[in-house]
Motif scaffolding. Structure first.
Motif, PDB file in Angstrom:
ATOM      1  N   PHE A   1       7.966  23.446 -14.555  1.00  0.00           N
ATOM      2  CA  PHE A   1       8.765  25.066 -14.534  1.00  0.00           C
ATOM      3  C   PHE A   1       8.612  25.277 -12.867  1.00  0.00           C
ATOM      4  N   ASP A   2       8.978  25.997 -12.325  1.00  0.00           N
ATOM      5  CA  ASP A   2       8.467  26.774 -11.277  1.00  0.00           C
ATOM      6  C   ASP A   2       8.008  28.170 -11.643  1.00  0.00           C
ATOM      7  N   PHE A   3       7.030  29.287 -10.701  1.00  0.00           N
ATOM      8  CA  PHE A   3       6.839  30.325 -10.638  1.00  0.00           C
ATOM      9  C   PHE A   3       6.819  31.196 -10.371  1.00  0.00           C
TER      10      PHE A   3
ATOM     11  N   GLY B   1       4.919  28.743  -7.576  1.00  0.00           N
ATOM     12  CA  GLY B   1       4.081  27.527  -7.888  1.00  0.00           C
ATOM     13  C   GLY B   1       5.634  26.228  -7.925  1.00  0.00           C
ATOM     14  N   GLN B   2       5.513  24.917  -7.656  1.00  0.00           N
ATOM     15  CA  GLN B   2       6.159  24.156  -8.361  1.00  0.00           C
ATOM     16  C   GLN B   2       6.285  23.035  -9.078  1.00  0.00           C
ATOM     17  N   GLU B   3       7.344  22.702  -9.706  1.00  0.00           N
ATOM     18  CA  GLU B   3       7.181  21.684 -10.650  1.00  0.00           C
ATOM     19  C   GLU B   3       5.534  21.476 -11.227  1.00  0.00           C
TER      20      GLU B   3
ATOM     21  N   ILE C   1      10.055  32.804 -13.900  1.00  0.00           N
ATOM     22  CA  ILE C   1       9.474  32.135 -14.399  1.00  0.00           C
ATOM     23  C   ILE C   1      11.332  30.967 -14.260  1.00  0.00           C
ATOM     24  N   LEU C   2      11.276  29.844 -13.601  1.00  0.00           N
ATOM     25  CA  LEU C   2      12.136  29.328 -12.851  1.00  0.00           C
ATOM     26  C   LEU C   2      12.369  27.976 -13.264  1.00  0.00           C
ATOM     27  N   ASN C   3      13.544  26.950 -13.404  1.00  0.00           N
ATOM     28  CA  ASN C   3      13.881  25.916 -14.022  1.00  0.00           C
ATOM     29  C   ASN C   3      13.209  25.392 -14.977  1.00  0.00           C
TER      30      ASN C   3
END
Length: 75
Positions: free
Chosen positions: A7-9, A21-23, A56-58
């Motif tokens: 996830f990304d946040f 944060g990404q991935e 929270i994304l993706n």
């Protein structure tokens, strides 16, 4: 089978600023985790203070071996 969440946040702080944060990957118990539980886990695990909004994304659940040792494992 081991499950992890990818996830990304984005985290905003109440006193200004933020982090993202990404991935990001985390081990989870079970087959899913809610966004609320995931946000709480990140904040507690990173020992963040003065946290405001958490996005929270993706979010994707993936099959991948856990990387972190359980806390009760002996060294």
């Amino acid at each position: 089978m081991n499950k992890r969440v990818l996830f990304d946040f984005e985290i905003e702080f109440t006193n200004g600023g933020g982090i993202q944060g990404q991935e990001f990957r985390l081990d989870i118990d079970g087959d899913d985790i809610s966004d609320e539980d995931l946000a709480r886990y990140i904040v507690e695990d990173m020992r963040l203070l003065m946290v405001g909004k958490v996005k929270i994304l993706n979010k994707k659940i993936i099959n991948e071996k856990h990387k972190r040792r359980p806390a009760d494992d002996e060294i």
